[in-house]
Design an enzyme around this catalytic site. Structure first.
Site, PDB file in Angstrom:
ATOM      1  N   CYS A 277      -3.488   8.302   6.003  1.00 46.04           N
ATOM      2  CA  CYS A 277      -2.166   8.188   6.693  1.00 46.04           C
ATOM      3  C   CYS A 277      -2.583   8.304   8.202  1.00 46.04           C
ATOM      4  O   CYS A 277      -1.736   7.996   9.069  1.00 46.04           O
ATOM      5  CB  CYS A 277      -1.452   9.432   6.117  1.00 46.04           C
ATOM      6  SG  CYS A 277      -0.930   9.150   4.493  1.00 46.04           S
TER       7      CYS A 277
ATOM      8  N   ASP B  19       2.532   2.131   2.776  1.00 45.15           N
ATOM      9  CA  ASP B  19       2.562   2.877   4.050  1.00 45.15           C
ATOM     10  C   ASP B  19       2.951   1.728   5.008  1.00 45.15           C
ATOM     11  O   ASP B  19       2.105   0.810   5.353  1.00 45.15           O
ATOM     12  CB  ASP B  19       1.238   3.502   4.327  1.00 45.15           C
ATOM     13  CG  ASP B  19       1.291   4.829   4.074  1.00 45.15           C
ATOM     14  OD1 ASP B  19       0.082   5.171   3.723  1.00 45.15           O
ATOM     15  OD2 ASP B  19       2.350   5.531   4.121  1.00 45.15           O
TER      16      ASP B  19
ATOM     17  N   CYS C 173       4.644   8.144   2.620  1.00 42.17           N
ATOM     18  CA  CYS C 173       4.618   9.585   2.008  1.00 42.17           C
ATOM     19  C   CYS C 173       5.019  10.722   3.140  1.00 42.17           C
ATOM     20  O   CYS C 173       4.822  10.201   4.309  1.00 42.17           O
ATOM     21  CB  CYS C 173       3.476   9.952   1.265  1.00 42.17           C
ATOM     22  SG  CYS C 173       1.998   9.836   2.113  1.00 42.17           S
TER      23      CYS C 173
ATOM     24  N   CYS D 229       0.848  -1.089  -0.035  1.00 37.25           N
ATOM     25  CA  CYS D 229       0.040  -0.055  -0.134  1.00 37.25           C
ATOM     26  C   CYS D 229       0.925   1.324  -0.014  1.00 37.25           C
ATOM     27  O   CYS D 229       0.407   2.513  -0.110  1.00 37.25           O
ATOM     28  CB  CYS D 229      -1.064   0.088   1.258  1.00 37.25           C
ATOM     29  SG  CYS D 229      -2.012  -1.226   1.226  1.00 37.25           S
TER      30      CYS D 229
END
Lengths: 456, 162
Positions: free
Chosen positions: B135, B67, B92, B65
């Site tokens: 996130c 993350d 990110c 994914c």
């Protein structure tokens, strides 16, 4: 009076756009004409989108677009300033000189690809050319040809045009590519059917820089009697193209990838045997009815000049780009390990280097590389959170697809820029790897594939 | 008229230096200052020993994914308070910032308090755009996973003592 009042905010705001230091003294001598005393020059920095950078970034995104060569600009300017006629005006000097310039540019574009000037049609860019090529050909031959073959790594405009055709009832085969990015010729030959109307394979891929075997594909298509279309936007002026040697039937060309202006492109359509297309733009029948609309003389002249320059400088640029690519790659490899190059290194245009840095995510790397203008194949940088489809087609694992960075090297890239790009990239990669749990686990010897991740 | 415009422009240039902070965009599309700040100066990056009985480790997300967050908390056994935290993130800029914020917010709080930290609070603090909300969600999951791991460890140790 009213005009000056309306213009006033424009002048004020422009002054406020660049962030100055918090204590910059108001120049009280603004209206004085005496020589100003020597000022301490504070570092000018730009703050955009919450990010502060000192000066303009190094441009290393040549696949996205290229700066206009000054010689091209010189060729274009007279057609904005004094010779501004419409090339289709038949009745006066302005029109005649404009038309002469367009035809001269057409000849230059044609000679760069080994074509006849009558086979070149100017458009607004490679996207429009791809639309005309894919949709135009298939619609013209819609009674007898119902099948299109293309690859999974094509540019979005080709893929989207194919999808559009699918909605109209045509069938499309999206050929997979090998892990080095090259199309499998046996698979291609096998996929061609009696009702195949077009094979579309791009010459040089914009993301990974891989060069497809155009001669072999052209030969296969010629044997089977299927028109061969190639999107040569990234290839023009960078690798030698000969439409006859490569058996190309249609070709899309773009101006702003070879140091020419944006907004212009050209479609190559073979005359012998003649390839017919249904025009996508209706109008006054300009460009032999293939593409109606006033031909933008300055842009076309710029495109022609860019092609002429490219013809002369292609070898030199290629050698220089190769040297810089090696410099960049070796420089990064010397300081950082666990790097993967996406796409074949042998069949590659040297000005495109697409690297994946393991255990580092692409968007976060880009965030720290604001002083270098590069682009990424990471999900976060695309609007849809999907990693680049080109990298996925190569079979790159999803976690590696998130980490790729594309460096573009061009005619005006200098060694200092490459060195600085190396420095910045290595610094950011090391910093992010220190922050990365995956790097930590890999260094501890844990096999990341064996872990059961908790997705949500 | 032109003279007046030019005159105003010169005066405008004088005023421009002071005017710029007011025009500096916080609400424009792009990274919020705080996200950039956490990225450039991340707080609490590091690792505790996983086998330390006072440490709870939460590992959430998936490389596929894009993350992965690892959040570790050191809990004072007596008071049940989180005394220190460390994080590591593959993700990110927004993911890094979310986990950095999470690692700051858990310090000095009770475990019951930190499981109540909501992703919406983190997202609001960082002005995350809608596409980056996941996130902050992951950061919330990381906190909960760390707490869960610590509790599970305590139970296991208690059983071993018996």
């Amino acid at each position: 009076m009213a005009l000056s009042r309306r213009l006033l905010p424009l002048f004020l705001r422009r002054g406020g756009g660049v962030a100055r230091g918090p204590c910059s003294p108001a120049p009280a001598r603004a209206l004085s004409t005496a020589a100003a005393p020597a000022e301490v020059v504070e570092e000018e920095s730009i703050t955009v989108k919450g990010v502060r950078i000192s000066g303009r970034p190094l441009y290393m995104d040549m696949q996205a677009t290229t700066p206009v060569d000054p010689r091209v600009l010189d060729a274009m300017l007279p057609f904005y300033i004094s010779s501004y006629g419409n090339p289709h005006s038949r009745t006066h000097l302005y029109g005649w000189e404009s038309d002469a310039a367009v035809e001269s540019a057409r000849a230059r574009v044609a000679s760069l690809v080994g074509a006849d000037p009558r086979e070149i049609f100017f458009t607004s860019g490679a996207t429009e050319c791809n639309n005309i090529a894919v949709k135009g050909v298939m619609r013209f031959y819609r009674d007898r040809r119902r099948h299109v073959i293309t690859t999974q790594t094509e540019h979005k405009c080709v893929l989207d045009s194919c999808r559009y055709l699918q909605q109209e009832g045509f069938e499309v085969t999206y050929l997979p590519v090998r892990s080095d990015g090259l199309v499998d010729l046996a698979q291609l030959e096998h996929a061609i059917r009696p009702d195949t109307g077009l094979v579309s394979v791009m010459a040089v891929n914009n993301e990974i820089g891989v060069v497809q075997p155009l001669e072999e594909i052209g030969r296969i298509c010629k044997e089977k009697g299927v028109p061969f279309h190639t999107d040569a936007a990234q290839a023009l002026g960078k690798i030698p193209i000969d439409v006859n040697r490569m058996g190309i039937g249609l070709m899309s060309l773009s101006g702003h990838k070879i140091y020419g202006p944006k907004g212009v492109g050209a479609l190559y359509l073979r005359r012998r045997p003649r390839i017919r297309v249904e025009p996508q733009m209706s109008g006054g029948g300009q460009e032999r009815g293939i593409r109606s609309g006033t031909v933008p003389t300055p842009l076309v002249v710029g495109f022609g000049a860019a092609c002429e320059i490219a013809a002369q400088e292609m070898d030199y640029d290629h050698r220089r780009a190769t040297a810089l690519q090696h410099r960049l790659l070796d420089g990064i490899r010397a300081q950082v390990d666990d790097i993967v190059i996406n796409g074949s290194m042998e069949h590659r245009y040297p000005g495109n280097l697409n690297l994946s840095f393991a255990y580092v995510e692409g968007e976060s790397l880009l965030m720290g590389l604001k002083e270098v203008a590069v682009s990424s194949g990471s999900a976060c940088t695309s609007a849809s959170l999907e990693p680049s489809y080109v990298l996925r087609a190569l079979g790159v694992e999803e976690d590696m697809a998130h980490t790729s960075i594309r460096f573009g090297i061009g005619r005006f890239t200098t060694e200092e820029e490459v060195d600085r790009a190396i420095e910045l990239t290595v610094h950011q990669v090391k910093k992010l790897r220190d922050m990365s749990p995956l790097y930590e686990m890999a260094k501890a010897g844990i096999d990341l594939k064996s872990i059961e991740w908790s997705q949500h | 008229m032109m003279l007046r415009v030019v005159g105003k422009r010169l005066l405008g240039a004088a005023a421009g230096g002071q005017a710029s902070p007011a025009l500096a965009p916080a609400a424009r599309r792009g990274y919020h200052e705080r996200v950039v700040d956490h990225y450039n100066n991340p707080r609490n990056v590091g690792t505790f020993d996983k086998d330390d009985p006072d440490v709870g480790t939460g590992l959430v997300g998936a490389p596929a994914c894009g993350d992965v967050m690892k959040l570790q908390i050191r809990v004072d056994e007596g008071s049940g308070r989180v005394v220190d935290a460390r994080f590591k993130t593959f993700g990110c800029g927004s993911a890094i910032a979310s986990s950095s914020v999470a690692s700051e917010w858990v310090k000095g709080k009770q475990m019951e308090e930190i499981v109540a930290i909501k992703n919406t609070e983190i997202a609001k603090h960082l002005s995350l755009p809608p596409v980056k909300l996941h996130c902050s969600m992951l950061a919330e999951d990381a906190i909960k996973a760390a707490v869960k791991d610590y509790e599970a460890k305590k139970v296991k140790l208690a059983k071993a003592d018996e």
